[in-house]
Design an enzyme around this catalytic site. Sequence first.
Site, PDB file in Angstrom:
ATOM      1  N   SER A   1       0.949  -0.901 -45.374  1.00  0.00           N
ATOM      2  CA  SER A   1      -0.859  -1.876 -46.056  1.00  0.00           C
ATOM      3  C   SER A   1      -1.663  -0.418 -46.325  1.00  0.00           C
ATOM      4  O   SER A   1      -1.660   0.767 -45.541  1.00  0.00           O
ATOM      5  CB  SER A   1      -1.256  -2.510 -44.681  1.00  0.00           C
ATOM      6  OG  SER A   1      -2.458  -2.443 -44.665  1.00  0.00           O
TER       7      SER A   1
ATOM      8  N   TYR B   1      -3.843  -2.103 -51.922  1.00  0.00           N
ATOM      9  CA  TYR B   1      -5.543  -2.637 -51.794  1.00  0.00           C
ATOM     10  C   TYR B   1      -6.316  -1.832 -53.147  1.00  0.00           C
ATOM     11  O   TYR B   1      -6.467  -0.753 -52.819  1.00  0.00           O
ATOM     12  CB  TYR B   1      -5.959  -3.344 -50.909  1.00  0.00           C
ATOM     13  CG  TYR B   1      -5.628  -4.362 -50.311  1.00  0.00           C
ATOM     14  CD1 TYR B   1      -5.066  -5.660 -50.464  1.00  0.00           C
ATOM     15  CD2 TYR B   1      -4.971  -4.350 -49.076  1.00  0.00           C
ATOM     16  CE1 TYR B   1      -4.383  -7.107 -50.171  1.00  0.00           C
ATOM     17  CE2 TYR B   1      -5.161  -5.323 -47.660  1.00  0.00           C
ATOM     18  CZ  TYR B   1      -4.262  -6.308 -48.961  1.00  0.00           C
ATOM     19  OH  TYR B   1      -3.797  -7.550 -48.089  1.00  0.00           O
TER      20      TYR B   1
ATOM     21  N   THR C   1      -0.570  -6.466 -53.799  1.00  0.00           N
ATOM     22  CA  THR C   1      -0.762  -7.389 -52.873  1.00  0.00           C
ATOM     23  C   THR C   1      -1.798  -8.201 -53.592  1.00  0.00           C
ATOM     24  O   THR C   1      -2.746  -7.251 -54.666  1.00  0.00           O
ATOM     25  CB  THR C   1      -1.068  -7.535 -51.882  1.00  0.00           C
ATOM     26  OG1 THR C   1      -0.646  -6.934 -51.540  1.00  0.00           O
ATOM     27  CG2 THR C   1      -1.712  -8.779 -51.120  1.00  0.00           C
TER      28      THR C   1
ATOM     29  N   LYS D   1       2.714  -8.514 -54.693  1.00  0.00           N
ATOM     30  CA  LYS D   1       3.535  -9.586 -53.326  1.00  0.00           C
ATOM     31  C   LYS D   1       2.545 -10.752 -53.379  1.00  0.00           C
ATOM     32  O   LYS D   1       1.619 -10.327 -54.128  1.00  0.00           O
ATOM     33  CB  LYS D   1       3.208  -8.687 -51.725  1.00  0.00           C
ATOM     34  CG  LYS D   1       3.042  -9.361 -51.144  1.00  0.00           C
ATOM     35  CD  LYS D   1       2.615  -8.638 -49.613  1.00  0.00           C
ATOM     36  CE  LYS D   1       2.739  -9.033 -48.139  1.00  0.00           C
ATOM     37  NZ  LYS D   1       1.721  -9.552 -47.980  1.00  0.00           N
TER      38      LYS D   1
ATOM     39  N   HIS E   1       0.841 -14.458 -47.978  1.00  0.00           N
ATOM     40  CA  HIS E   1      -0.123 -13.789 -47.368  1.00  0.00           C
ATOM     41  C   HIS E   1       0.386 -14.265 -45.169  1.00  0.00           C
ATOM     42  O   HIS E   1      -0.884 -14.099 -44.652  1.00  0.00           O
ATOM     43  CB  HIS E   1      -0.959 -13.628 -47.443  1.00  0.00           C
ATOM     44  CG  HIS E   1      -1.917 -12.518 -47.073  1.00  0.00           C
ATOM     45  ND1 HIS E   1      -1.745 -11.568 -47.959  1.00  0.00           N
ATOM     46  CD2 HIS E   1      -2.175 -11.742 -46.239  1.00  0.00           C
ATOM     47  CE1 HIS E   1      -2.987 -10.303 -47.774  1.00  0.00           C
ATOM     48  NE2 HIS E   1      -2.203 -10.543 -46.738  1.00  0.00           N
TER      49      HIS E   1
HETATM   50  C1  LIG Z   1      -2.267  -9.262 -38.577  1.00  0.00           C
HETATM   51  C2  LIG Z   1      -1.635  -9.619 -40.097  1.00  0.00           C
HETATM   52  C3  LIG Z   1      -2.095  -8.576 -41.126  1.00  0.00           C
HETATM   53  C4  LIG Z   1      -1.700  -8.256 -42.241  1.00  0.00           C
HETATM   54  N1  LIG Z   1      -1.764  -7.359 -43.517  1.00  0.00           N
HETATM   55  C5  LIG Z   1      -1.382  -7.435 -44.288  1.00  0.00           C
HETATM   56  C6  LIG Z   1      -1.569  -6.357 -46.063  1.00  0.00           C
HETATM   57  O1  LIG Z   1      -2.763  -5.805 -44.973  1.00  0.00           O
HETATM   58  N2  LIG Z   1      -1.189  -6.496 -47.031  1.00  0.00           N
HETATM   59  C7  LIG Z   1      -1.131  -7.047 -47.437  1.00  0.00           C
HETATM   60  O2  LIG Z   1      -0.626  -7.521 -48.397  1.00  0.00           O
HETATM   61  N3  LIG Z   1      -0.375  -7.936 -46.825  1.00  0.00           N
HETATM   62  C8  LIG Z   1      -0.706  -8.299 -45.198  1.00  0.00           C
HETATM   63  N4  LIG Z   1      -0.258  -9.449 -43.963  1.00  0.00           N
HETATM   64  C9  LIG Z   1       0.545 -10.571 -44.444  1.00  0.00           C
HETATM   65  C10 LIG Z   1       2.474  -9.944 -44.143  1.00  0.00           C
HETATM   66  O3  LIG Z   1       2.208  -8.724 -45.065  1.00  0.00           O
HETATM   67  C11 LIG Z   1       3.295 -10.902 -44.968  1.00  0.00           C
HETATM   68  O4  LIG Z   1       3.505 -11.070 -45.870  1.00  0.00           O
HETATM   69  C12 LIG Z   1       2.730 -11.917 -44.111  1.00  0.00           C
HETATM   70  O5  LIG Z   1       2.888 -11.340 -42.070  1.00  0.00           O
HETATM   71  C13 LIG Z   1       4.375 -12.872 -44.018  1.00  0.00           C
HETATM   72  O6  LIG Z   1       4.070 -14.269 -42.857  1.00  0.00           O
HETATM   73  P1  LIG Z   1       5.030 -13.792 -41.325  1.00  0.00           P
HETATM   74  O7  LIG Z   1       4.127 -13.125 -40.611  1.00  0.00           O
HETATM   75  O8  LIG Z   1       4.957 -15.401 -41.152  1.00  0.00           O
HETATM   76  O9  LIG Z   1       6.016 -13.122 -41.282  1.00  0.00           O
HETATM   77  C14 LIG Z   1      -0.782  -9.108 -42.857  1.00  0.00           C
HETATM   78  C15 LIG Z   1      -0.196 -10.558 -42.208  1.00  0.00           C
HETATM   79  C16 LIG Z   1      -0.766  -9.689 -40.426  1.00  0.00           C
HETATM   80  C17 LIG Z   1       0.447 -11.285 -39.817  1.00  0.00           C
END
Ligand SMILES: Cc1cc2nc3c(=O)[nH]c(=O)nc-3n(C[C@H](O)[C@H](O)[C@H](O)COP(=O)(O)O)c2cc1C
Length: 396
Positions: free
Chosen positions: A116, A139, A165, A263, A287
């Site tokens: 990330s 981002y 994203t 994404k 997300h």
């Molecule tokens: C704590 C947390 C932080 C996240 N931070 C980002 C991020 O910085 N950038 C991004 O594209 N997605 C982020 N996501 C989304 C994840 O990449 C992913 O799409 C998502 O966790 C998928 O769902 P799941 O947690 O049920 O597997 C984040 C998810 C979580 C749980």
Amino acid sequence: MTRAARSVASPNVVCIEDFRPIARQRIPKSVFDYLDGGAEGEVTLRENCRIFNDVTFRPRHAVDVGKCNLRTRVLGFDLALPFMLAPVGYSRLMHPGGEVAAARAAGRAGTGYILSTISGHKLEDVRAGSTGPVFYQLYLMGGRGAAEAAIDRARVAGFNGLVVTIDTPVSGIRERDYRNGMKELISGSAFDKIPFLPQIFSRPGWLIDYVRDGGLPGLPNVIIPGKGQMPLVDINAALAESTPTWADLKWIREHWKGPIVIKGVLTADDARRAIDEGVAAISVSNHGGRQLDGLPASLRALPEVVEAVKGRIELLMDGGIRRGTDVVKALCIGAKAVLCGRAYAYGLAAAGEAGVDRAIEILKTDVERTLRLLGCPSVAELDRSYVNVPKEWEAA
Ligand SMILES: Cc1cc2nc3c(=O)[nH]c(=O)nc-3n(C[C@H](O)[C@H](O)[C@H](O)COP(=O)(O)O)c2cc1C
């Protein structure tokens, strides 16, 4: 075996859900809820997981498939597993090893890691930590200059792809974070923080690790030209000022010649648009239910996108993956591989790198067992004939 590894070994942790109480015990409530929670009423968050129950298997019994092949190929890279680790911001708050630990565990397992932008570790250290493919999730926070600088650094460091994203024109409202004083804890005055400190002091083990690690990490990969490193203060404002648009893809492509993944696609229209923009892959994603509540579950959106893409680019999917059966169902419906977010982040929060290793091991053995129970010798052979999907999904 280290103490951390023992704490997440069987029988303490048998499935991904078993990490949650251990993580909840180890880290402060504000950090746990940041990881565990979603936007608004968390309807999409819950639906992401629930929806897998709507898909059932159609096994081929009385066949001996021997040892199953879990290998797949994504963006030109051989992966030993059909799942990769999704970008999870602030991982370093969950455990000091954070993004480096997660990348190292992914590489050890022969799969990919997506870093990330909101990382507490330098992208160079994360790349150097993994023996597998590593992708940089971009981002545009901090402006175009900051994004270009990060892309250049990612290229020099040897990142293998860029993940853009597109579902963050603003940050979703995660109500738990407001109630827990996440903003005050990160950027408020000492006085603002006071009401929220008891939950931090009630986790002395985490607190000692955090202080030893230097306290609140900055954002070492967001360097604003003329201003320097962006502090970890106001991510919400930074995201709101840097809405990613299709127009941005043009200059991103000029700076990044390698593969690009979009994404955050949930509709046929956005999928076709992404193909027109020349991307290599898309991830069908909401997300993890953290942005717009009321979006469909990722798995529910997958058939429409599969139909629109018609095999022209690679399809990934993320959201709600907690078991190997979930991975297999998504592959049957058309994903080449899936991304896991919370599934490994719970492990990281529970036991650092050992927890990520264990999460990967659980999902891997689950996938292998599921293939054998299905009578399918390899993930490459999974298709719709191995699942029943609800009738209305067929209309996509
Ligand atoms: C704590 C947390 C932080 C996240 N931070 C980002 C991020 O910085 N950038 C991004 O594209 N997605 C982020 N996501 C989304 C994840 O990449 C992913 O799409 C998502 O966790 C998928 O769902 P799941 O947690 O049920 O597997 C984040 C998810 C979580 C749980």
